[in-house]
Structure formats: structure tokens, C-alpha cells
Design a protein around this motif. Structure first.
Motif, PDB file in Angstrom:
ATOM      1  N   HIS A  43      76.052  19.759  22.810  1.00 46.01           N
ATOM      2  CA  HIS A  43      76.120  19.491  21.373  1.00 46.01           C
ATOM      3  C   HIS A  43      77.507  18.981  20.973  1.00 46.01           C
ATOM      4  O   HIS A  43      77.628  17.997  20.237  1.00 46.01           O
ATOM      5  N   ILE A  44      78.532  19.628  21.461  1.00 48.60           N
ATOM      6  CA  ILE A  44      79.903  19.245  21.118  1.00 48.60           C
ATOM      7  C   ILE A  44      80.211  17.832  21.599  1.00 48.60           C
ATOM      8  O   ILE A  44      80.786  17.027  20.864  1.00 48.60           O
ATOM      9  N   LEU A  45      79.822  17.518  22.831  1.00 50.18           N
ATOM     10  CA  LEU A  45      80.092  16.178  23.358  1.00 50.18           C
ATOM     11  C   LEU A  45      79.329  15.104  22.587  1.00 50.18           C
ATOM     12  O   LEU A  45      79.875  14.015  22.338  1.00 50.18           O
ATOM     13  N   SER A  46      78.107  15.386  22.179  1.00 49.89           N
ATOM     14  CA  SER A  46      77.367  14.383  21.404  1.00 49.89           C
ATOM     15  C   SER A  46      77.981  14.210  20.018  1.00 49.89           C
ATOM     16  O   SER A  46      78.060  13.090  19.507  1.00 49.89           O
ATOM     17  N   GLU A  47      78.457  15.294  19.421  1.00 52.80           N
ATOM     18  CA  GLU A  47      79.128  15.203  18.118  1.00 52.80           C
ATOM     19  C   GLU A  47      80.455  14.442  18.238  1.00 52.80           C
ATOM     20  O   GLU A  47      80.787  13.614  17.390  1.00 52.80           O
ATOM     21  N   GLU A  48      81.198  14.719  19.282  1.00 55.13           N
ATOM     22  CA  GLU A  48      82.486  14.037  19.487  1.00 55.13           C
ATOM     23  C   GLU A  48      82.282  12.542  19.705  1.00 55.13           C
ATOM     24  O   GLU A  48      83.068  11.727  19.235  1.00 55.13           O
ATOM     25  N   ALA A  49      81.212  12.171  20.412  1.00 53.09           N
ATOM     26  CA  ALA A  49      80.940  10.758  20.673  1.00 53.09           C
ATOM     27  C   ALA A  49      80.627  10.009  19.380  1.00 53.09           C
ATOM     28  O   ALA A  49      80.911   8.814  19.266  1.00 53.09           O
ATOM     29  N   ALA A  50      80.077  10.710  18.400  1.00 48.54           N
ATOM     30  CA  ALA A  50      79.712  10.077  17.135  1.00 48.54           C
ATOM     31  C   ALA A  50      80.886   9.980  16.159  1.00 48.54           C
ATOM     32  O   ALA A  50      80.805   9.267  15.169  1.00 48.54           O
ATOM     33  N   ARG A  51      81.971  10.688  16.421  1.00 50.72           N
ATOM     34  CA  ARG A  51      83.117  10.692  15.509  1.00 50.72           C
ATOM     35  C   ARG A  51      84.056   9.526  15.789  1.00 50.72           C
ATOM     36  O   ARG A  51      84.145   9.033  16.904  1.00 50.72           O
ATOM     37  N   GLU A  52      84.803   9.135  14.754  1.00 49.60           N
ATOM     38  CA  GLU A  52      85.874   8.150  14.912  1.00 49.60           C
ATOM     39  C   GLU A  52      86.982   8.794  15.738  1.00 49.60           C
ATOM     40  O   GLU A  52      87.121  10.012  15.773  1.00 49.60           O
ATOM     41  N   SER A  53      87.805   7.989  16.374  1.00 53.70           N
ATOM     42  CA  SER A  53      88.845   8.527  17.259  1.00 53.70           C
ATOM     43  C   SER A  53      89.840   9.421  16.511  1.00 53.70           C
ATOM     44  O   SER A  53      90.326  10.395  17.044  1.00 53.70           O
ATOM     45  N   GLY A  54      90.134   9.121  15.264  1.00 56.64           N
ATOM     46  CA  GLY A  54      91.073   9.931  14.494  1.00 56.64           C
ATOM     47  C   GLY A  54      90.466  11.198  13.929  1.00 56.64           C
ATOM     48  O   GLY A  54      91.172  12.040  13.386  1.00 56.64           O
ATOM     49  N   GLU A  55      89.153  11.349  14.041  1.00 57.47           N
ATOM     50  CA  GLU A  55      88.463  12.504  13.482  1.00 57.47           C
ATOM     51  C   GLU A  55      88.022  13.502  14.549  1.00 57.47           C
ATOM     52  O   GLU A  55      87.226  14.392  14.271  1.00 57.47           O
ATOM     53  N   ALA A  56      88.502  13.355  15.753  1.00 57.41           N
ATOM     54  CA  ALA A  56      88.079  14.224  16.857  1.00 57.41           C
ATOM     55  C   ALA A  56      88.443  15.679  16.578  1.00 57.41           C
ATOM     56  O   ALA A  56      89.512  15.974  16.060  1.00 57.41           O
ATOM     57  N   TYR A  57      87.517  16.569  16.909  1.00 57.13           N
ATOM     58  CA  TYR A  57      87.761  18.006  16.755  1.00 57.13           C
ATOM     59  C   TYR A  57      88.406  18.594  18.000  1.00 57.13           C
ATOM     60  O   TYR A  57      89.076  19.604  17.932  1.00 57.13           O
ATOM     61  N   LEU A  58      88.166  17.961  19.151  1.00 56.63           N
ATOM     62  CA  LEU A  58      88.703  18.461  20.411  1.00 56.63           C
ATOM     63  C   LEU A  58      89.995  17.746  20.768  1.00 56.63           C
ATOM     64  O   LEU A  58      90.160  16.562  20.486  1.00 56.63           O
ATOM     65  N   THR A  59      90.878  18.477  21.422  1.00 56.02           N
ATOM     66  CA  THR A  59      92.073  17.844  21.967  1.00 56.02           C
ATOM     67  C   THR A  59      91.647  17.050  23.201  1.00 56.02           C
ATOM     68  O   THR A  59      90.559  17.286  23.749  1.00 56.02           O
ATOM     69  N   PRO A  60      92.471  16.119  23.678  1.00 50.91           N
ATOM     70  CA  PRO A  60      92.108  15.387  24.895  1.00 50.91           C
ATOM     71  C   PRO A  60      91.837  16.320  26.086  1.00 50.91           C
ATOM     72  O   PRO A  60      90.911  16.086  26.862  1.00 50.91           O
ATOM     73  N   GLY A  61      92.603  17.386  26.200  1.00 53.49           N
ATOM     74  CA  GLY A  61      92.388  18.348  27.285  1.00 53.49           C
ATOM     75  C   GLY A  61      91.064  19.083  27.152  1.00 53.49           C
ATOM     76  O   GLY A  61      90.360  19.311  28.140  1.00 53.49           O
ATOM     77  N   GLU A  62      90.703  19.459  25.927  1.00 54.29           N
ATOM     78  CA  GLU A  62      89.428  20.135  25.701  1.00 54.29           C
ATOM     79  C   GLU A  62      88.257  19.192  25.969  1.00 54.29           C
ATOM     80  O   GLU A  62      87.245  19.609  26.537  1.00 54.29           O
ATOM     81  N   LEU A  63      88.409  17.931  25.580  1.00 56.53           N
ATOM     82  CA  LEU A  63      87.358  16.953  25.832  1.00 56.53           C
ATOM     83  C   LEU A  63      87.155  16.756  27.331  1.00 56.53           C
ATOM     84  O   LEU A  63      86.024  16.736  27.824  1.00 56.53           O
ATOM     85  N   ARG A  64      88.243  16.660  28.071  1.00 56.14           N
ATOM     86  CA  ARG A  64      88.176  16.526  29.530  1.00 56.14           C
ATOM     87  C   ARG A  64      87.518  17.769  30.137  1.00 56.14           C
ATOM     88  O   ARG A  64      86.660  17.666  31.018  1.00 56.14           O
ATOM     89  N   PHE A  65      87.898  18.950  29.647  1.00 58.82           N
ATOM     90  CA  PHE A  65      87.304  20.202  30.125  1.00 58.82           C
ATOM     91  C   PHE A  65      85.800  20.203  29.878  1.00 58.82           C
ATOM     92  O   PHE A  65      85.010  20.552  30.771  1.00 58.82           O
ATOM     93  N   ALA A  66      85.363  19.810  28.680  1.00 59.57           N
ATOM     94  CA  ALA A  66      83.941  19.815  28.333  1.00 59.57           C
ATOM     95  C   ALA A  66      83.162  18.865  29.239  1.00 59.57           C
ATOM     96  O   ALA A  66      82.081  19.212  29.732  1.00 59.57           O
TER      97      ALA A  66
END
Length: 155
Positions: A43-66
Motif C-alpha cells: 500500500h505504501i509503495l503504491s501511494e508513494e508512486a502516485a505522489r509528486e516527488s516533493g510530496e513523498a512521505y518516505l525518506t529515500p532510505g525508507e523507500l529503499r527499505f520498503a
């Protein structure tokens, strides 16, 4: 070098204890955040993919972890179960495996800014105002945008 008085020693010990306490709180926060990322990865990855780059909820490290976590879970599932099933059952549909967080759960919040006109979901024509420093119990979906922009703090 001057000898430290008992008062100075107790101040240093108090500061060290406070630093240790802050470290433990930070570790607990990060551990909880990673547990939530693991629980709702798809769910988080699909939500992040739909967001603009400046609106990301996850840090780059958290995104890589996910992404790494999801890849590991998929590989494990394929190795342990799917390879032993008939070919027509070997597909892996991530959307069917996805769980979503309960956005209607109640949270404790503290207002960092004055906010007027917060609409309470599921209550007809009900609005409330938050004053600076006020604390409330409210559903997360009513205040999610204010949490994201920093006007409200989860406590």
C-alpha cells in the motif's frame, strides 16, 4: 585540570541520562515506523508512486527499505510456496496481498498552530477548531493533511 565537584558530576550524569533516554525514544520511533512500513509495504509503495516527488512521505532510505523488503518477501514466497503449486497458481498479485492502514483510527494530537474548520468525518456539518497547544483525540483521516504539513503533531 580542575577537579569536578559533586554538583558538576551530577549535572553530567543527568545530561548523559537524558541523552540515553532520547536515544531510546528515537530507536523506538524508528522501530515502530519500520514495522508499519513492513506491515503496509504494498500500500505504501503504491501511494508513494502516485505522489509528486516533493510530496513523498518516505525518506529515500525508507523507500529503499520498503522496496527491498517487498522484493525479499516475494522471493521467499515464491521459493517456499509458489514453485510447488501448479503453473496456473504461481502468479503473485501484490494488490490482492495488500493491506491498508485504518485511517479512521483515533489518534492523540497536539495543535502547533491555530486551525479552524476541521471537518469531522461521518458527522454531518460538524466542524471543530484547534487552538495552539490544545490536545485532542480525533480520527486520523480528519487531521492527516495537518500532520503532514506540521500544523498538528501526533503525541
Amino acid at each position: 585540570m580542575e577537579d569536578m565537584s559533586e554538583e558538576n558530576i551530577s549535572e553530567v550524569e543527568a545530561e548523559e541520562e537524558e541523552i540515553t533516554h532520547m536515544e531510546e525514544n528515537m530507536k523506538s520511533y524508528l522501530r515502530t515506523r519500520l514495522e508499519k512500513i513492513e506491515r503496509y509495504t504494498i500500500h505504501i509503495l503504491s501511494e508513494e508512486a502516485a505522489r509528486e516527488s516533493g510530496e513523498a512521505y518516505l525518506t529515500p532510505g525508507e523507500l529503499r527499505f520498503a522496496k527491498n523488503y517487498l522484493n525479499s518477501v516475494e522471493n521467499l514466497f515464491k521459493a517456499l510456496a509458489l514453485q510447488h503449486m501448479p503453473a496456473n497458481f504461481q502468479g503473485l498479485d501484490a494488490n490482492k496481498m495488500s493491506t491498508k492502514p485504518n485511517m479512521k483510527t483515533h489518534v492523540f494530537v497536539k495543535a502547533k498552530e491555530s486551525i479552524s474548520g476541521i471537518i469531522l468525518p461521518d458527522v454531518i456539518d460538524e466542524e471543530i477548531d484547534f487552538e495552539v497547544g490544545s490536545q485532542h483525540i480525533i480520527t486520523y483521516n480528519a487531521v492527516a493533511k495537518f500532520v503532514k504539513n506540521g500544523a498538528i503533531q501526533l503525541i
